[in-house]
Design an enzyme around this catalytic site. Structure first.
Site, PDB file in Angstrom:
ATOM      1  N   GLU A   3       8.640  13.318   4.264  1.00 58.11           N
ATOM      2  CA  GLU A   3       7.382  13.376   4.569  1.00 58.11           C
ATOM      3  C   GLU A   3       6.864  12.156   5.246  1.00 58.11           C
ATOM      4  O   GLU A   3       7.483  11.628   5.947  1.00 58.11           O
ATOM      5  CB  GLU A   3       6.686  12.859   2.962  1.00 58.11           C
ATOM      6  CG  GLU A   3       7.283  14.132   2.001  1.00 58.11           C
ATOM      7  CD  GLU A   3       6.606  13.888   0.678  1.00 58.11           C
ATOM      8  OE1 GLU A   3       5.424  13.402   0.370  1.00 58.11           O
ATOM      9  OE2 GLU A   3       7.127  14.167  -0.466  1.00 58.11           O
ATOM     10  N   LYS A  58       3.974  15.194   9.797  1.00 57.55           N
ATOM     11  CA  LYS A  58       5.356  15.039   9.537  1.00 57.55           C
ATOM     12  C   LYS A  58       6.215  15.534  10.943  1.00 57.55           C
ATOM     13  O   LYS A  58       7.344  15.818  10.658  1.00 57.55           O
ATOM     14  CB  LYS A  58       5.685  16.040   8.381  1.00 57.55           C
ATOM     15  CG  LYS A  58       4.774  15.873   7.179  1.00 57.55           C
ATOM     16  CD  LYS A  58       5.349  16.679   5.946  1.00 57.55           C
ATOM     17  CE  LYS A  58       4.105  16.707   4.824  1.00 57.55           C
ATOM     18  NZ  LYS A  58       4.671  17.693   3.855  1.00 57.55           N
TER      19      LYS A  58
END
Length: 266
Positions: A3, A58
């Site tokens: 993440e 991301k």
DNA sequence: CGGAGCCCCTGTAAGC
DNA sequence: TGCTTACAGGGGCTCC
């Protein structure tokens, strides 16, 4: 599962060793991560210099002379400098001073070529950069569950399943609470805890649940500081109630049933 | 808009 | 022990 903090850690470990380097050669193995661009990629990358390494949500963006490479790590993607061990290499980039491997077991990641100025799909503001007031105002406009909103990259970029559960826990918000029902006070608290959480996770080198490592093959340390993620049945660190797990948008969702209440309807 | 459901993919863990 | 099955989930898609 990479993440924002994991991707940021990777970018930081990549940048000093990539910027200014020229791609000498690339070899690939057939994989869906290339989305049909395998031929173009192997034809276009050699000879180009890497000018910039950035994180976009991301995604990892490599700015080259004439193109941009967009890399998404998906669930099990890794960017590794040799000699860090690689089991499922999909692309190998020979640089002047290093060999960089894109490894991805499950092939949920992507490695694609974009025109020079592009960054792929337009996403929402970065979870680390959005202003508190903006964040609160955006939440108020939506009827969807807060967990879905935080995971929605068009709404806000960078948050994934783990940090969403952790941030909602810290701010004492039920994952299914509709955005507009989150009181402004709690929306601001969520912004604060989300920011602090992400920064602390970056400082710890990210969370390594199963596969994640940075470009040198180093694991993160933040998994040891998770409060609710993967803690079903454990006592809540704040109140002692058993942490519960449910499924929200196909994702395992962990929360404290006592600390994170739905707003009462009346 | 928003939620549900499916798909991709493979290693690991659980069950028999 | 060895096989089968369920599960993990980021993101993209369709359908209602």
């Amino acid at each position: 599962m990479p993440e924002l903090p994991e991707v940021e850690t990777v970018v930081r470990s990549l940048a000093p060793r990539l910027v200014g380097q020229r791609i000498l050669a690339i070899t690939t193995t057939p994989s869906r991560v290339f989305r049909g661009q395998q031929q173009v990629i192997t034809a276009c990358l050699p000879g180009q210099q890497i000018h910039q390494v950035q994180r976009y949500g991301k995604n990892i963006l490599l700015t080259l002379d004439r193109h941009r490479v967009r890399i998404h790590l998906g669930m099990t993607g890794k960017l590794l400098f040799a000699p860090a061990p690689s089991t499922h290499p999909r692309a190998m980039l020979a640089l002047e001073d290093a060999l960089l491997v894109f490894d991805d077991i499950r092939q949920f990641g992507r490695f694609e070529l974009l025109p020079a100025e592009e960054s792929g799909p337009v996403l929402g503001e970065d979870a680390l950069e959005i202003a508190p007031a903006t964040f609160a105002a955006r939440l108020r406009e939506r009827r969807g569950a807060i967990k879905n909103l935080l995971l929605n990259q068009v709404f806000l970029r960078g948050m994934g399943n783990i940090y969403t559960d952790e941030a909602l826990y810290l701010a004492r918000i039920h994952p299914l609470c509709p955005g507009f029902l989150v009181p402004r006070r709690k929306a601001l608290a969520l912004h604060t805890s989300m920011r602090a959480l992400l920064q602390e996770a970056i400082a710890a080198g990210g969370s390594s649940i199963s596969d994640y490592v940075d470009a040198s093959g180093q694991r993160g340390a933040f998994q040891d500081r998770h409060q609710v993620y993967g803690k079903e049945g454990d006592p809540c660190p704040r109140c002692g109630a058993a942490i519960r797990r449910m499924v929200v948008c196909q994702r395992g969702t962990h929360y404290c049933p006592r600390c994170q209440r739905m707003p009462s309807v009346r």
